[in-house]
Write a protein that holds these residues in place. Structure first.
Motif, short mmCIF file in Angstrom:
data_model
loop_
_atom_site.label_atom_id
_atom_site.label_comp_id
_atom_site.label_asym_id
_atom_site.label_seq_id
_atom_site.Cartn_x
_atom_site.Cartn_y
_atom_site.Cartn_z
N LEU A 162 28.91 4.78 -36.91
CA LEU A 162 28.55 6.20 -37.05
C LEU A 162 27.73 6.44 -38.32
N GLU A 163 28.20 5.77 -39.40
CA GLU A 163 27.48 5.93 -40.68
C GLU A 163 26.03 5.44 -40.52
N GLU A 164 25.94 4.26 -39.84
CA GLU A 164 24.62 3.69 -39.61
C GLU A 164 23.76 4.63 -38.78
N LEU A 165 24.43 5.18 -37.77
CA LEU A 165 23.76 6.11 -36.86
C LEU A 165 23.27 7.34 -37.61
N ILE A 166 24.15 7.83 -38.51
CA ILE A 166 23.79 9.02 -39.30
C ILE A 166 22.57 8.72 -40.17
N LYS A 167 22.63 7.49 -40.76
CA LYS A 167 21.49 7.09 -41.60
C LYS A 167 20.21 7.08 -40.78
N GLN A 168 20.35 6.43 -39.58
CA GLN A 168 19.16 6.33 -38.72
C GLN A 168 18.67 7.71 -38.30
N ARG A 169 19.65 8.54 -37.91
CA ARG A 169 19.29 9.89 -37.45
C ARG A 169 18.63 10.69 -38.57
N THR A 170 19.22 10.52 -39.77
CA THR A 170 18.66 11.25 -40.92
C THR A 170 17.21 10.84 -41.14
N GLN A 171 17.03 9.49 -41.02
CA GLN A 171 15.67 8.97 -41.22
C GLN A 171 14.74 9.49 -40.13
N VAL A 172 15.28 9.44 -38.89
CA VAL A 172 14.48 9.93 -37.76
C VAL A 172 14.16 11.41 -37.94
#
Lengths: 119, 671
Positions: free
Chosen positions: B438-448
Motif C-alpha cells: 500500500l505504501e508503495e502504491l501510495i508512493k506510485q499514486r502520488t508520483q502519478v
C-alpha cells in the motif's frame, strides 16, 4: 447447335440478345440473375455464358468466378453498362474471355462468341 | 351292633343338639356366606390368654375360644397382633391394649380377676413397691397408682413368686388363673402374705372393629351357646391342668435343692465359660465382621472413587477433545502419552500411532528442551513459541503453556496446551506485505498524481480547447486557448473575475441559461451545451462547451471546456455537399448503366431489323442511319456524363444493392 446461356436482369436486353442470337442459329437459355444462371449452367451445360455485371442475387463477377473455379477453360463473356475500372479489373483477374461495354454492336458480339467457342 | 347303634344315636343327638343350639336368620346367613375367613386382632404377649409361642403361633385360652367359636360357624379364623397391619381385621380381642377399639363389645365369656400379694402388710400408693408380674404388663390398667414403680416381669409364676418372697417391698400381681398356683406355692413354703383381691376386673371379650350389628348378634348367639354348654369352662380348665404340671415340678424344687444348687453352680460355670467363649468368639466374629464390613465399605468407596475417576477422566478427555487448541501430555523423557483430537486436526497425525513416539521427532531442534523446561516466562514472547512439523511436512508455530502432573503410578508428566499461531503469523506477514504494498502504491499514486497534475497543467496551458474554471459564472481561471477563442490578448487583458456570460452574445443568454439551469436542476454532473461565443469584430463562432462540477480548493467550481466547432461545422457542410455530389454521381452512374441497356436493346433490335431487311428503300436506309446516329449522340452524352462523375466512379461499388432504383416503373411497364 451451340447453346448460349444469357444472364441479364434487363428484360428487353435479355430478349433482344435471345432473338438476335437465335437468328444466327444459336440455342439460347435465359436467366434474370446470377444465381439462376449458375443453376442453369450446371443443369444444361451450355457452350458459352454471356453475363451482365450488375444483377440481383448474384452479380456477374461472382458468377464468372464460380464458373472459372469449376471449369477454368469455360468461355464467359462479360457485359457492363458502366465501365468501372474496378469491375473491369476484377473481370480480367477472373479470366473473363471478353468484356463488352454497353451499348455494343450485336455483330461484334456474334464474332466474339464464335471466336470464344472455337477456341 | 347295639353298642354301635347307641354310639350313632348319641352322635346324632350331639349333632342335632349343636345344630339346634342357635339359629341364624337370612341376613346372618348371607353375611357368613360372603365371609369365608375372619381376622381377629389379639395381644401377642398375654399368657395364658393369648400369646405368641416359640414357633410364632398364637396360643392361649382366648385363642382356643375364638377357634371353637368360628369352628361352630364353619368359618376359618386367622390372628394378627398390633404390630402388624390392623386395617383388614374384623374383630378385636379385649386383651388388646389399644383403647380405640373398645367402643363396642359382645358379651363377655369369662372374667379375669386380679390379686395383689404383698410381703409387707401395708400396701400404699405412696410407698415404693417392686411389682412382680407374669408376662403381662397390666400395672397401668390394674394398678395405675403404681405404674411408675419398678416392675419385674417373669415368664414363669414360680420364679416370680421366688423373687417376690425375697423382696420386702415386693408386690406380686396375679390373676385368678395364677392365684390358685400361688396359693399352692405358699402352702408348700409355709409362708403367707397379705392377699388382696383388686377391684379391677378384666372381662374376656371379643370386640367388633366396626358397628356390624349382624356379626355382633351371630357372635353373641354362639358365645351364649358355648357358655351354656360349658365349653369355655372346659377350655379354661384344660389350661389350668397344663399349668398344674408346671407347678408339680416346682413342688420338688426344694427337695432337690442341694442337687439343684450343685447343678446350678455347674450350669452357671458352664454358662460363664460358654458366655466368655461366646463373648470372645463374638468379639472375634464382631471384629471380623467389622473388618469385613470396613473392607466392604472401603471396597465400595474404592469402587465409587474408581467410577468417579473414570467419569472424570472421560469428561476430561471429552473436554480436551473439544478444545480448539492442542492438548498434549508427555513424560520427562519426551514420550507422548496423550494427544487430543485437535492434534490430528491441526497437524494431520494419526493420534493412535503418535502416542508412544518421542516429541523430539516432530519438534524443531532445541524446542524439546524449551518445552521440558516448563512454564516459560510469558513476558518473553518468543521464548513461549515452538515449531512443530506437521504430517504433511509443513512447520507450524505454536505458543504453549505447560504444567506438571503425577500419574497414579507416580510418574511425572508434563501437560501442554498449544495454540496454533501459524495463521496469525501468516496473517501478520501478509498484513505487513500488504502495508508495504500500500505504501508503495501510495508512493506510485502520488508520483502519478504529480505527473498527472503536471500533465494536466501542461494540457490546460497548451490545449487547443478553451478551459475555464468558474464559480457562479465568474471566471477564476482560463487557459491560453480560451483567450484565443474569444479573441482576447491575455497579455493585455485578463478575463479573471469577469462573467463567463460576457463571452456569450446577449441574445443567446436566455437560451444558454435555460439549458444550463435545466441540466443542473436535473443534477447532471456533466453536460454539453452548444452555443455561440463573441469574438473580435462583432463576429460569433460556434462552440461546444462541456460543463463539469469539480471540487477545487474546498470549493465547488464549474469546469468549462470550450471546443471550437467552426471547423467541424465547416467539415459537416463539406460532407453534406460531398454526399450530395455522391448522390448525383450515383444517380448519373445508375442512369448511365440503366440507359445503356435499353439503348443497347434499341441498337440490337435495329441491327436485327437491318440484317433481316435485305432490300431497303432509300427512306428505310435513312431511317436506320438516323437511328444509329441518334444512338451515337446519346452515347456521346452518356460518355460526357460518365467523365463528369469520374471521381465517383473510381470508388463505385457495382454491388446491385447500392444502385438507385430508378427504373422499376419503366421496367414494369415494358414487362
Amino acid at each position: 447447335m451451340k447453346k448460349i446461356l444469357v444472364a441479364e436482369d434487363e428484360k428487353v436486353m435479355r430478349y433482344m440478345i435471345r432473338d438476335f442470337l437465335e437468328s444466327f442459329g444459336f440455342e439460347v437459355i435465359l436467366a434474370d440473375n446470377g444465381l439462376e444462371a449458375y443453376v442453369l449452367w450446371k443443369q444444361y451445360s451450355p457452350d458459352l455464358v454471356l453475363t451482365d455485371i450488375n444483377m440481383p442475387k448474384m452479380n456477374g463477377i461472382d458468377l464468372l468466378k464460380k464458373i472459372k473455379h469449376i471449369k477454368p477453360e469455360f468461355p464467359v463473356i462479360v457485359m457492363t453498362g458502366v465501365t468501372i475500372e474496378k469491375s473491369v479489373k476484377l473481370a480480367e483477374e477472373s479470366q473473363a474471355n471478353a468484356i463488352l461495354e454497353k451499348p455494343f454492336k450485336m455483330k461484334d458480339l456474334v464474332t466474339i462468341i464464335n471466336q470464344s467457342i472455337v477456341i | 351292633m347295639k353298642r354301635k347303634s347307641v354310639l350313632i344315636l348319641l352322635l346324632l343327638l350331639i349333632v342335632c343338639a349343636n345344630s339346634l343350639a342357635f339359629e341364624l336368620n337370612d341376613l346372618e346367613k348371607k353375611l357368613l356366606a360372603e365371609r369365608k375367613v375372619f381376622k381377629i386382632l389379639v395381644s401377642p404377649n398375654n399368657y395364658p390368654y393369648e400369646y405368641l409361642n416359640s414357633n410364632d403361633e398364637f396360643e392361649g385360652i382366648n385363642i382356643d375360644v375364638y377357634r371353637a367359636l368360628f369352628h361352630k360357624l364353619n368359618r376359618k379364623v386367622s390372628f394378627t397382633h398390633e404390630d402388624e397391619s390392623i386395617y383388614d381385621i374384623d374383630l378385636v380381642s379385649s386383651f388388646v391394649t389399644n383403647q380405640r377399639f373398645q367402643d363396642l363389645s359382645t358379651n363377655s365369656f369369662f372374667t379375669v380377676y386380679y390379686y395383689a400379694l404383698s410381703t409387707n402388710l401395708n400396701i400404699s400408693s405412696t410407698k415404693q413397691h417392686n411389682i412382680y408380674m407374669i408376662k403381662q404388663d397390666l400395672s397401668k390398667t390394674i394398678l395405675p397408682e403404681f405404674a411408675s414403680n419398678k416392675q419385674f416381669i417373669y415368664s414363669d409364676i414360680s420364679l416370680a413368686y421366688h423373687d417376690f418372697t425375697n423382696d420386702r417391698n415386693g408386690l406380686l400381681l396375679v390373676d385368678n388363673f395364677h392365684k390358685t398356683i400361688v396359693d399352692e406355692l405358699m402352702q408348700m413354703s409355709n409362708k403367707s402374705f397379705s392377699n388382696k383381691r383388686l377391684n379391677t376386673e378384666i372381662d374376656a371379650k371379643l370386640w367388633l372393629k366396626n358397628e356390624d350389628r349382624t356379626l355382633y348378634l351371630i357372635i353373641t348367639k354362639v358365645l351364649n351357646e358355648m357358655l351354656y354348654n360349658n365349653e369355655i369352662t372346659c377350655i379354661v380348665s384344660n389350661w389350668e391342668k397344663k399349668s398344674n404340671k408346671k407347678v408339680l415340678f416346682e413342688r420338688n424344687y426344694e427337695q432337690f435343692y442341694v442337687i439343684s444348687f450343685f447343678f446350678t453352680i455347674l450350669f452357671i460355670a458352664v454358662i460363664i465359660l460358654l458366655y466368655y467363649y461366646n463373648v470372645m468368639k463374638k468379639d472375634l466374629i464382631l471384629n471380623s465382621y467389622d473388618t469385613i464390613s470396613r473392607n466392604k465399605e472401603l471396597m465400595l468407596h474404592n469402587h465409587d472413587l474408581k467410577l468417579i475417576i473414570s467419569q472424570m477422566e472421560q469428561e476430561n478427555v471429552t473436554v480436551l477433545n473439544n478444545l480448539s487448541n492442542i492438548a498434549l501430555t508427555i513424560d520427562l523423557k519426551g514420550t507422548i502419552r496423550f494427544v487430543n483430537k485437535s492434534f490430528s486436526d491441526i497437524l494431520g497425525y494419526n493420534n493412535h500411532t503418535i502416542i508412544g513416539t518421542n516429541i523430539d521427532d516432530i519438534l524443531q531442534h532445541g524446542d524439546t528442551v524449551k518445552l521440558l523446561s516448563l512454564n516459560p516466562d510469558s513476558s518473553q514472547k518468543q521464548e513461549n513459541e515452538i515449531v512443530i512439523k506437521s504430517a504433511e511436512g509443513f512447520y507450524k508455530t505454536f505458543i504453549y503453556n505447560t504444567n506438571f502432573s503425577k500419574t497414579v503410578d507416580g510418574e511425572t508428566n508434563i501437560n501442554c496446551i498449544l495454540q496454533d499461531i501459524s495463521e496469525r503469523i501468516s496473517l501478520d506477514n501478509r498484513l505487513e506485505a500488504y502495508t508495504t504494498h500500500l505504501e508503495e502504491l501510495i508512493k506510485q499514486r502520488t508520483q502519478v498524481l504529480k505527473q498527472s497534475e503536471e500533465q494536466f497543467r501542461f494540457i490546460v496551458e497548451h490545449a487547443y480547447d478553451g478551459i475555464v474554471l468558474m464559480q457562479n459564472f465568474k471566471i477564476q481561471l482560463a487557459n491560453q486557448a480560451f483567450y484565443q477563442i474569444v479573441g482576447v490578448d491575455s497579455d493585455k487583458e485578463s478575463l479573471d473575475n469577469t462573467s463567463f456570460l460576457n463571452v456569450i452574445p446577449q441574445d443567446e443568454h436566455k437560451e444558454f441559461l435555460e439549458t444550463f439551469n435545466n441540466a443542473t436542476n436535473n443534477k447532471e454532473e456533466s453536460f454539453i451545451i452548444v452555443h455561440k461565443v463573441s469574438v473580435s469584430g462583432n463576429k460569433t463562432i460556434d462552440v461546444e462547451t462541456h460543463f463539469t462540477s469539480i471540487n477545487y480548493s474546498d470549493k465547488i467550481l464549474e469546469l468549462a471546456i470550450l471546443h471550437n466547432i467552426e471547423e467541424k461545422k465547416a467539415k459537416e457542410r463539406e460532407l453534406i455537399e460531398h454526399e450530395k455530389f455522391l448522390t448525383v454521381s450515383s444517380f448519373a452512374i445508375t442512369a448511365n448503366d440503366k440507359i445503356n441497356s435499353p439503348l443497347n436493346a434499341i441498337l440490337g433490335y435495329t441491327e436485327l431489323l437491318d440484317v433481316q431487311t435485305e432490300k431497303k428503300t432509300k427512306t428505310q436506309r435513312n431511317a436506320f442511319d438516323n437511328i444509329y446516329e441518334s444512338i451515337g449522340i446519346i452515347q456521346k452524352i452518356l460518355n460526357q456524363l460518365k467523365s463528369m462523375t469520374k471521381v465517383t466512379m473510381e470508388n463505385y461499388n457495382f454491388d446491385n444493392q447500392k444502385m438507385l432504383k430508378i427504373d422499376d416503373e419503366y421496367t414494369d411497364e415494358h414487362k
